[in-house]
Design an enzyme around this catalytic site. Structure first.
Site, short mmCIF file in Angstrom:
data_model
loop_
_atom_site.label_atom_id
_atom_site.label_comp_id
_atom_site.label_asym_id
_atom_site.label_seq_id
_atom_site.Cartn_x
_atom_site.Cartn_y
_atom_site.Cartn_z
N ASP A 91 -15.09 92.48 -3.66
CA ASP A 91 -14.91 91.05 -3.71
C ASP A 91 -13.66 90.71 -2.88
O ASP A 91 -12.82 91.59 -2.64
CB ASP A 91 -14.73 90.63 -5.17
CG ASP A 91 -14.35 89.17 -5.32
OD1 ASP A 91 -15.03 88.32 -4.74
OD2 ASP A 91 -13.35 88.90 -6.01
N ASP A 93 -11.58 87.17 -2.96
CA ASP A 93 -10.56 86.35 -3.62
C ASP A 93 -10.09 86.98 -4.93
O ASP A 93 -10.91 87.32 -5.79
CB ASP A 93 -11.11 84.95 -3.89
CG ASP A 93 -11.42 84.20 -2.61
OD1 ASP A 93 -10.67 83.29 -2.27
OD2 ASP A 93 -12.42 84.54 -1.93
#
Length: 292
Positions: A91, A93
């Site tokens: 991922d 953020d």
């Protein structure tokens, strides 16, 4: 099982706790960790205790002790080797980077508190991610697109240990995938900066230099993140069990669930509870300490 302990403070603080845990689990000795340990940036102490008789009660005891001492404790069913894996999927953020890009974009519009509240609820799994993204992006309507570059230049920072982690996995021959519910403006730049192999994210619509408040195409939600990992595995001719997947929010759980090894980084409680490994204190380079 094996118990791996990773500390971020000096020996005078952590060693008494480490030895107390070793006594609790009946470990005969603290094992030398692995050939990657010298690559860790901020980990004065990494220990592996082998052949531990695991119980839920023992884990709860150790988790409580380690949380107070700022030690990351990982129970793993076997000794992993980095060569067991062919792909690292991440991922973006609040995982590979320290910020939530959409929150920082919203700050340029004076709307960070409103957008951040929706972001938090989505990451905790309280709001459907697709709905939450549409709500947040709609609030950005009319913002000058130059705000995106300002966020990248002024606010985007890599998470601690990110570059060291990537150096380790890339030297070991793993492919890298950045799959994000964020935006291609940022994933494209990070891909070039860090020499990543694959990226997938949402596309913000921009017309006449302004954000329209809409996302183009299909939204990269939890299901699409999982499907992206599956598509990448198929392209590489590997199985999902040959992947390491890391994330921090509820929308990462689907892709983490198909991985051979799932890693929660500074994650929400719902994610920590379901991940194989949770890094609460050490950096991303703590990944190296899991391997023999």
């Amino acid at each position: 099982m094996n118990l791996i302990l990773q500390a971020t403070t000096d020996a005078s603080t952590t060693l008494p706790i480490i030895h107390r845990i070793a006594d609790m689990v009946g470990a005969k000795q603290l094992m030398a960790v692995n050939p990657y340990v010298d690559r860790l940036e901020n980990h004065p102490h990494v220990y592996r205790l082998e052949n531990i008789t695991y119980t839920t009660a023992l884990k709860e005891q150790i988790d409580a002790l380690c949380m107070d001492a700022k030690i990351d404790a990982h129970f793993l069913p076997k000794t992993y080797r980095l060569s067991d894996f062919k792909l690292l999927a991440m991922d973006m953020d609040s995982t590979l980077i320290t910020i939530e890009c959409i929150d920082e974009i919203a700050d340029m519009q004076g709307l960070k508190p409103q957008v951040a509240a929706i972001t938090e609820a989505a990451m905790r799994g309280e709001i459907d991610f697709r709905t939450s993204l549409n709500q947040r992006v709609a609030l950005l309507k009319g913002l000058d697109a130059t705000a995106l570059q300002r966020v990248y230049d002024e606010r985007l920072r890599l998470s601690p240990g990110a570059e060291a982690m990537l150096k380790t996995v890339q030297q070991a021959g793993l492919q890298t995938l950045l799959v994000s519910g964020g935006f291609t403006f940022f994933t494209d730049r990070i891909k070039t900066r860090l020499q990543l192999d694959h990226t997938h994210a949402n596309v913000l619509e921009i017309i006449d230099g302004k954000l329209t408040g809409r996302v183009l195409g299909d939204i990269v939600d939890a299901e699409e993140k999982k499907n992206t990992v599956l598509r990448t595995c198929a392209k590489l001719g590997i199985t999902p069990k040959e992947t390491i997947v890391m994330g921090d929010g509820a929308n990462d759980l689907a892709m983490m669930g198909i991985a051979g090894l799932s890693v929660a980084f500074r994650a929400k409680p719902v994610v920590r509870a379901q991940a194989d490994v949770a890094f609460n204190f050490v950096g991303l380079d703590g990944l190296a300490a899991l391997f023999s």
